[in-house]
Scaffold this motif. Structure first.
Motif, PDB file in Angstrom:
ATOM      1  N   LYS A 118       4.666   0.035   3.629  1.00 26.04           N
ATOM      2  CA  LYS A 118       3.385   0.065   3.562  1.00 26.04           C
ATOM      3  C   LYS A 118       2.394  -0.759   4.803  1.00 26.04           C
ATOM      4  O   LYS A 118       1.509  -0.143   5.067  1.00 26.04           O
ATOM      5  CB  LYS A 118       3.148  -1.187   2.311  1.00 26.04           C
ATOM      6  CG  LYS A 118       1.765  -1.253   1.785  1.00 26.04           C
ATOM      7  CD  LYS A 118       1.604  -1.974   0.694  1.00 26.04           C
ATOM      8  CE  LYS A 118       0.386  -1.975   0.048  1.00 26.04           C
ATOM      9  NZ  LYS A 118      -0.772  -2.642   0.397  1.00 26.04           N
ATOM     10  N   ARG A 119       3.294  -1.732   5.285  1.00 24.10           N
ATOM     11  CA  ARG A 119       2.466  -2.542   6.453  1.00 24.10           C
ATOM     12  C   ARG A 119       2.547  -1.438   7.865  1.00 24.10           C
ATOM     13  O   ARG A 119       1.253  -1.454   8.381  1.00 24.10           O
ATOM     14  CB  ARG A 119       3.469  -3.795   6.640  1.00 24.10           C
ATOM     15  CG  ARG A 119       2.865  -4.598   7.819  1.00 24.10           C
ATOM     16  CD  ARG A 119       3.245  -5.922   7.905  1.00 24.10           C
ATOM     17  NE  ARG A 119       2.880  -6.623   9.183  1.00 24.10           N
ATOM     18  CZ  ARG A 119       3.674  -7.105   9.948  1.00 24.10           C
ATOM     19  NH1 ARG A 119       5.078  -7.011   9.919  1.00 24.10           N
ATOM     20  NH2 ARG A 119       3.351  -7.538  11.167  1.00 24.10           N
ATOM     21  N   VAL A 121       2.453   1.722   7.735  1.00 19.32           N
ATOM     22  CA  VAL A 121       1.353   2.948   7.478  1.00 19.32           C
ATOM     23  C   VAL A 121      -0.087   2.257   7.590  1.00 19.32           C
ATOM     24  O   VAL A 121      -0.838   3.117   8.012  1.00 19.32           O
ATOM     25  CB  VAL A 121       1.611   3.327   6.068  1.00 19.32           C
ATOM     26  CG1 VAL A 121       0.453   4.429   5.509  1.00 19.32           C
ATOM     27  CG2 VAL A 121       2.831   4.267   6.040  1.00 19.32           C
ATOM     28  N   GLU A 122      -0.071   1.009   7.050  1.00 21.31           N
ATOM     29  CA  GLU A 122      -1.733   0.479   6.944  1.00 21.31           C
ATOM     30  C   GLU A 122      -1.831   0.113   8.384  1.00 21.31           C
ATOM     31  O   GLU A 122      -3.223   0.404   8.923  1.00 21.31           O
ATOM     32  CB  GLU A 122      -1.741  -0.664   6.056  1.00 21.31           C
ATOM     33  CG  GLU A 122      -1.718  -0.388   4.770  1.00 21.31           C
ATOM     34  CD  GLU A 122      -1.660  -1.556   3.686  1.00 21.31           C
ATOM     35  OE1 GLU A 122      -1.627  -2.818   4.185  1.00 21.31           O
ATOM     36  OE2 GLU A 122      -1.892  -1.543   2.516  1.00 21.31           O
ATOM     37  N   GLN A 124      -1.355   2.088  10.933  1.00 23.75           N
ATOM     38  CA  GLN A 124      -1.840   3.121  11.291  1.00 23.75           C
ATOM     39  C   GLN A 124      -3.162   3.805  10.921  1.00 23.75           C
ATOM     40  O   GLN A 124      -3.598   4.968  11.072  1.00 23.75           O
ATOM     41  CB  GLN A 124      -0.646   4.222  11.472  1.00 23.75           C
ATOM     42  CG  GLN A 124       0.371   3.887  12.286  1.00 23.75           C
ATOM     43  CD  GLN A 124       1.644   4.839  11.872  1.00 23.75           C
ATOM     44  OE1 GLN A 124       1.491   6.034  12.577  1.00 23.75           O
ATOM     45  NE2 GLN A 124       2.605   4.583  11.050  1.00 23.75           N
ATOM     46  N   GLY A 125      -3.733   2.955  10.123  1.00 31.59           N
ATOM     47  CA  GLY A 125      -5.074   3.417   9.291  1.00 31.59           C
ATOM     48  C   GLY A 125      -4.891   4.026   8.255  1.00 31.59           C
ATOM     49  O   GLY A 125      -5.844   4.658   7.786  1.00 31.59           O
ATOM     50  N   GLU A 127      -2.725   4.975   4.143  1.00 32.57           N
ATOM     51  CA  GLU A 127      -2.210   4.477   3.052  1.00 32.57           C
ATOM     52  C   GLU A 127      -0.971   5.071   2.442  1.00 32.57           C
ATOM     53  O   GLU A 127      -0.850   6.018   2.826  1.00 32.57           O
ATOM     54  CB  GLU A 127      -3.478   4.252   1.962  1.00 32.57           C
ATOM     55  CG  GLU A 127      -3.639   5.546   1.386  1.00 32.57           C
ATOM     56  CD  GLU A 127      -4.620   5.467   0.328  1.00 32.57           C
ATOM     57  OE1 GLU A 127      -5.011   4.472  -0.210  1.00 32.57           O
ATOM     58  OE2 GLU A 127      -5.181   6.675  -0.083  1.00 32.57           O
ATOM     59  N   THR A 129       0.982   5.613  -1.370  1.00 35.35           N
ATOM     60  CA  THR A 129       0.973   5.846  -2.713  1.00 35.35           C
ATOM     61  C   THR A 129       2.325   6.187  -3.528  1.00 35.35           C
ATOM     62  O   THR A 129       2.939   6.875  -2.609  1.00 35.35           O
ATOM     63  CB  THR A 129      -0.206   6.526  -3.329  1.00 35.35           C
ATOM     64  OG1 THR A 129      -0.005   7.723  -2.755  1.00 35.35           O
ATOM     65  CG2 THR A 129      -1.577   5.776  -2.776  1.00 35.35           C
TER      66      THR A 129
END
Length: 153
Positions: A118-119, A121-122, A124-125, A127, A129
């Motif tokens: 999650k961290r 992916v975030e 890289q701007g 999200e 799911t």
């Protein structure tokens, strides 16, 4: 961490991730990159790490084997990569906690894998799911930008 965002070739990245994940022979792997969705703005090294982790989790959810399906699709502005298995699935009460650090249902797990995914992916701007149904499997979807200007932030 996400500051090396570049125009990334998704078919090549997915192939590399499949090779790095060392999928066992009792798991059938298929991947599809839909027309017009072969690029994303991403850090390819971090994105490959996330995909490998998701694939390894999917394999662990199918101890007797099964089907792992990776699909990339998107628009001119965004790209999505889904990693789907037909394994055990995740109980609804665990879905909200899945990305929390130190949450795990695995006997040998540390609970850092999905939190780190999650961290990354975030950073890289994007999200990440999840959708899951017990007894039918899970689908993790990474959504990223696909515009070339996104790497300039």
């Amino acid at each position: 961490m996400g500051d090396q965002l570049v125009d990334t070739n998704l078919p090549d990245l997915i192939k590399e991730a499949i090779l790095n994940a060392k999928i066992p022979s009792n798991v059938d792997v298929s991947y599809t990159v839909q027309e017009g969705s072969s690029r994303a703005t991403a850090n390819p090294i971090l994105l490959r790490r996330v995909l490998v982790n998701l694939m390894l989790n999917a394999v662990q959810a199918m101890p007797s084997g099964g089907r792992l399906t990776i699909v990339a699709n998107g628009t001119q502005d965004s790209a999505a990569i889904s990693v789907q298995d037909n394994g055990r699935g995740i109980p609804a009460e665990n879905l909200d906690r899945l990305f929390n650090p130190f949450f795990t249902t695995k006997a040998q797990g540390q609970g850092l894998g999905l939190a780190v995914c999650k961290r990354l992916v975030e950073a890289q701007g994007g999200e990440i799911t999840v959708r899951s149904e017990v007894g039918k499997g899970s689908t993790f979807t990474i959504n990223l930008r696909a515009d070339k200007a996104a790497g300039a932030n």
